[in-house]
Design an enzyme around this catalytic site. Structure first.
Site, PDB file in Angstrom:
ATOM      1  N   SER A  54       0.788  -1.232   0.000  1.00  7.53           N
ATOM      2  CA  SER A  54       0.000   0.000   0.000  1.00  7.53           C
ATOM      3  C   SER A  54       0.821   1.284   0.000  1.00  7.53           C
ATOM      4  O   SER A  54       0.273   2.373  -0.119  1.00  7.53           O
ATOM      5  CB  SER A  54      -0.954   0.019   1.204  1.00  7.53           C
ATOM      6  OG  SER A  54      -0.238   0.066   2.420  1.00  7.53           O
ATOM      7  N   LYS A 109      -5.855   4.845   8.556  1.00 10.85           N
ATOM      8  CA  LYS A 109      -4.801   5.649   7.945  1.00 10.85           C
ATOM      9  C   LYS A 109      -5.186   7.125   7.905  1.00 10.85           C
ATOM     10  O   LYS A 109      -4.328   8.009   8.018  1.00 10.85           O
ATOM     11  CB  LYS A 109      -4.490   5.121   6.550  1.00 10.85           C
ATOM     12  CG  LYS A 109      -3.851   3.729   6.570  1.00 10.85           C
ATOM     13  CD  LYS A 109      -3.545   3.198   5.195  1.00 10.85           C
ATOM     14  CE  LYS A 109      -2.851   1.841   5.283  1.00 10.85           C
ATOM     15  NZ  LYS A 109      -2.479   1.285   3.976  1.00 10.85           N
TER      16      LYS A 109
END
Length: 348
Positions: free
Chosen positions: A246, A291
């Protein structure tokens, strides 16, 4: 009184059991963040050899998700379900059945290293560098040891151009094993020539080209190669203890900011996430809401969200954080251009 005493005892027993008995869940939390333009322990996350890095003032920060050990207690799981900054998920979604935790970490680390390669390829392609056959490593006991090295672009073999893997493979097939050949290469923009005595493809494990060793004839150079844009400088990424793919988008942007012609952030703090392919497509990731929390905690002015994660991102809006929807590298660069110009980037 007796009934009350029994009830208290039962509560104590269940409390003890709840604190001790593991359940098949793990907790995910906002993980550490890394400014791809910065350093870790005094060492740059992205280093450049063969040219000077650009001076930068802003931040392009990759975000991560922290994961607890397998087997939360019942009490920990219940506490996590009521905590907006914790995501309690089934253990098998993080640690697949049939794998140990270490095996899972190793697989995630390999995914991160693969994303590094894709990030470099996407960034160098964006900068217009030509695609060539590039050495990514040497096999064990390689005959090219000390002659070729990682990052070399293989230009010719015995005077014959090798612009792609298929051509290199065809040339090697036409050369008998044990032949001494001349390899023309480019290293950090400078041409060079190496003399290598090849291995027989019939006697060595195949490392060049797409075919299996047992199907090959001819020679091997003993190098691992790939097609990718080749620049007159070398980019190296060093982020330990991070796994998964990611970070790809933010690593790509970090490379572009450090070696490109544009100051991407204009001094702003930008965070984001997303996988990336060598051709610049941005893919979805897990833990987007966690996140976002991490991005808000570092004061990010903009958070780059993979297009396929937008629905999840909007499920936990954070008013202090501007979200930009990105499906590919061009859209990420446009979002940063909008930020520098004082415009609102395309939202989720």
């Amino acid at each position: 009184m007796a009934v009350l005493s029994v009830g208290v005892v039962l509560l104590v027993v269940f409390g003890v059991l709840g604190a001790a008995v593991p359940v098949p869940y793990v907790a995910q939390v906002p993980g550490p963040t890394f400014n791809t333009l910065g350093e870790i322990d005094g060492e740059p996350i992205i280093s450049v050899e063969g040219r000077e890095r650009n001076e930068t003032e802003g931040e392009l920060t990759l975000t991560t998700v922290g994961v607890s050990r397998a087997g939360l207690s019942l009490v920990e799981a219940v506490q996590g379900w009521f905590d907006r900054e914790v995501s309690v998920v089934p253990e098998e979604t993080v640690y697949p059945p049939g794998r140990t935790e270490q095996q899972t970490r190793d697989a995630n680390r390999q995914a991160f290293l693969t994303s590094e390669e894709a990030a470099e390829a996407a960034a160098l392609a964006e900068l217009g560098h030509p695609v060539k056959v590039v050495v990514r490593g040497l096999s064990e006991d390689s005959p090219a040891e000390g002659r070729l090295q990682e990052g070399d672009a293989v230009e010719t073999l015995d005077g014959r151009p090798t612009p792609d893997l298929a051509t290199l493979d065809a040339v090697l097939r036409s050369i008998p094993g044990g032949t001494t050949v001349s390899v023309g290469y480019t290293r950090l923009g400078e041409p060079g020539t190496a003399t290598v005595t090849t291995r027989s493809a019939a006697d060595a494990e195949q490392t060049d080209g797409p075919a299996d060793a047992e199907e090959r004839e001819g020679s091997l150079l003993g190098v691992l190669v790939r097609e990718q844009p080749a620049a007159p400088y070398d980019v190296d990424i060093a982020v330990e203890d991070v796994g998964g793919p990611s970070a790809g988008l933010m690593l790509t942007l970090g490379i572009l900011d450090l070696v490109g012609d544009t100051d991407l952030t204009g001094g702003a703090t930008v965070a984001g996430t997303g996988t990336i392919t060598a051709t610049g497509e941005v893919g979805p990731i897990g833990g987007i809401q966690l996140k976002m929390i991490a991005a808000e905690e570092i004061g990010a002015e903009l958070f780059l969200v993979p297009a396929d994660n937008c629905a999840d991102a909007l499920g936990a809006p954070r008013p202090g954080l501007t979200l930009a929807r990105v499906a590919n590298l061009d859209e990420a660069l446009t979002a940063l251009e909008d930020l520098r110009a004082g415009r609102t980037p395309r939202p989720c």
